[in-house]
Write an enzyme that holds these catalytic residues in place. Structure first.
Site, PDB file in Angstrom:
ATOM      1  N   TYR A   1       1.160  -1.110  -0.218  1.00 21.23           N
ATOM      2  CA  TYR A   1       0.039   0.115  -0.437  1.00 21.23           C
ATOM      3  C   TYR A   1       1.144   1.269   0.288  1.00 21.23           C
ATOM      4  CZ  TYR A   1      -3.617   3.191   2.452  1.00 21.23           C
ATOM      5  OH  TYR A   1      -4.351   4.778   1.745  1.00 21.23           O
ATOM      6  N   ALA A   2       1.866   1.043   0.784  1.00 19.81           N
ATOM      7  CA  ALA A   2       2.883   2.154   0.698  1.00 19.81           C
ATOM      8  C   ALA A   2       3.280   2.746  -0.255  1.00 19.81           C
ATOM      9  CB  ALA A   2       3.788   2.087   1.956  1.00 19.81           C
ATOM     10  N   ALA A   3       4.109   1.768  -1.028  1.00 22.25           N
ATOM     11  CA  ALA A   3       4.444   1.548  -2.430  1.00 22.25           C
ATOM     12  C   ALA A   3       4.409   2.751  -3.270  1.00 22.25           C
ATOM     13  CB  ALA A   3       5.500   0.715  -2.859  1.00 22.25           C
TER      14      ALA A   3
END
Length: 251
Positions: free
Chosen positions: A151-153
């Site tokens: 999700y963060a990437a």
């Protein structure tokens, strides 16, 4: 404030719930016509009805944005029905919260590549119109560590993509910005479920927010609509954090 959006056309992916729905309603309040897509047919139908009550045109199409042909057809039909494309809001997200191949694939396909493909499609139309505005909906997860890796990437990629597009499209008078919400609670959303099923975790997250509460979809929508409007005509390449102070970094 009059945002000068009356009669403009905005396309929103993931427009049936949460931030997407709130953004569509906010555009409608400003008099903009809309095209929205989502996978949930019932939620999409209800949102379309609510928008139509505000007196705007709103083609609403059930669409899996990972299907490039389906996404292309949605965008083409929206332009055909509404006549032009002034604004694109890439809001759709997979919420890939695990660190496994499926989460990585869905995050890259839905969050990143659907936004890239939609932008590819509408940019020539915006150039023909003499300009336009694109807004990506990312997350503070893309700005810091400690979140689900996939999700963060994906959200970090949207921030980078927004800046790159902003620079490359400036001469075409197409502005590109990104909104990075913090923890946002809305009916049927992830944090509402956590509040009911894991109150300890919910309260722990709230304690990380200096404002002392979760944000609302409407608060994010106001930021998106402002960035898409001519009132933000000198803002491009910006990353606007909407999080009640949850992200502590200087950048």
């Amino acid at each position: 404030m009059n945002l000068d959006l009356h009669g403009k056309v905005a396309i929103i992916t993931g427009g049936s719930k949460g931030i997407g729905r709130a953004t569509a309603l906010a555009f409608a309040e400003e008099g903009a016509n809309l095209a929205i897509c989502a996978r949930d047919k019932e939620a999409l139908k209800q949102t379309a009805l609510d928008l139509e009550r505000k007196g705007v045109q709103v083609p609403a199409v059930s669409c899996d944005v990972t299907d490039s042909m389906a996404l292309d057809e949605f965008l083409e039909s929206s332009k055909h029905t509404l006549g032009r494309t002034d604004i694109l809001v890439n809001n759709v997200s997979a919420f890939g919260i695990k660190d496994d191949p499926d989460a990585w694939k869905s995050s890259l396909d839905i969050d990143v590549m659907a936004s890239v493909r939609a932008s590819w499609k509408v940019i020539p139309w915006m150039k023909e119109n003499g300009g336009g505005a694109i807004v990506h909906v990312s997350s503070i997860a893309g700005l810091e560590g400690g979140w689900a890796p996939a999700y963060a990437a994906a959200k970090a990629a949207l921030i980078s993509h927004s800046k790159t597009l902003a620079v490359s499209l400036a001469q075409s008078k197409i502005r590109v910005n990104v909104v990075t919400p913090g923890s946002i609670e809305f009916p049927g959303g992830r944090w509402e479920r956590v509040k009911h099923n894991d109150r300890q975790r919910y309260d722990a997250i709230v304690r990380t927010i200096p404002w002392g509460r979760m944000g609302t979809a409407e608060e994010v929508a106001d930021a998106v609509v402002f960035l898409a409007s001519d009132r933000a005509r000198w803002i491009t390449g910006a990353c606007l954090i909407v999080d009640g102070g949850q992200h502590r970094g200087n950048l």
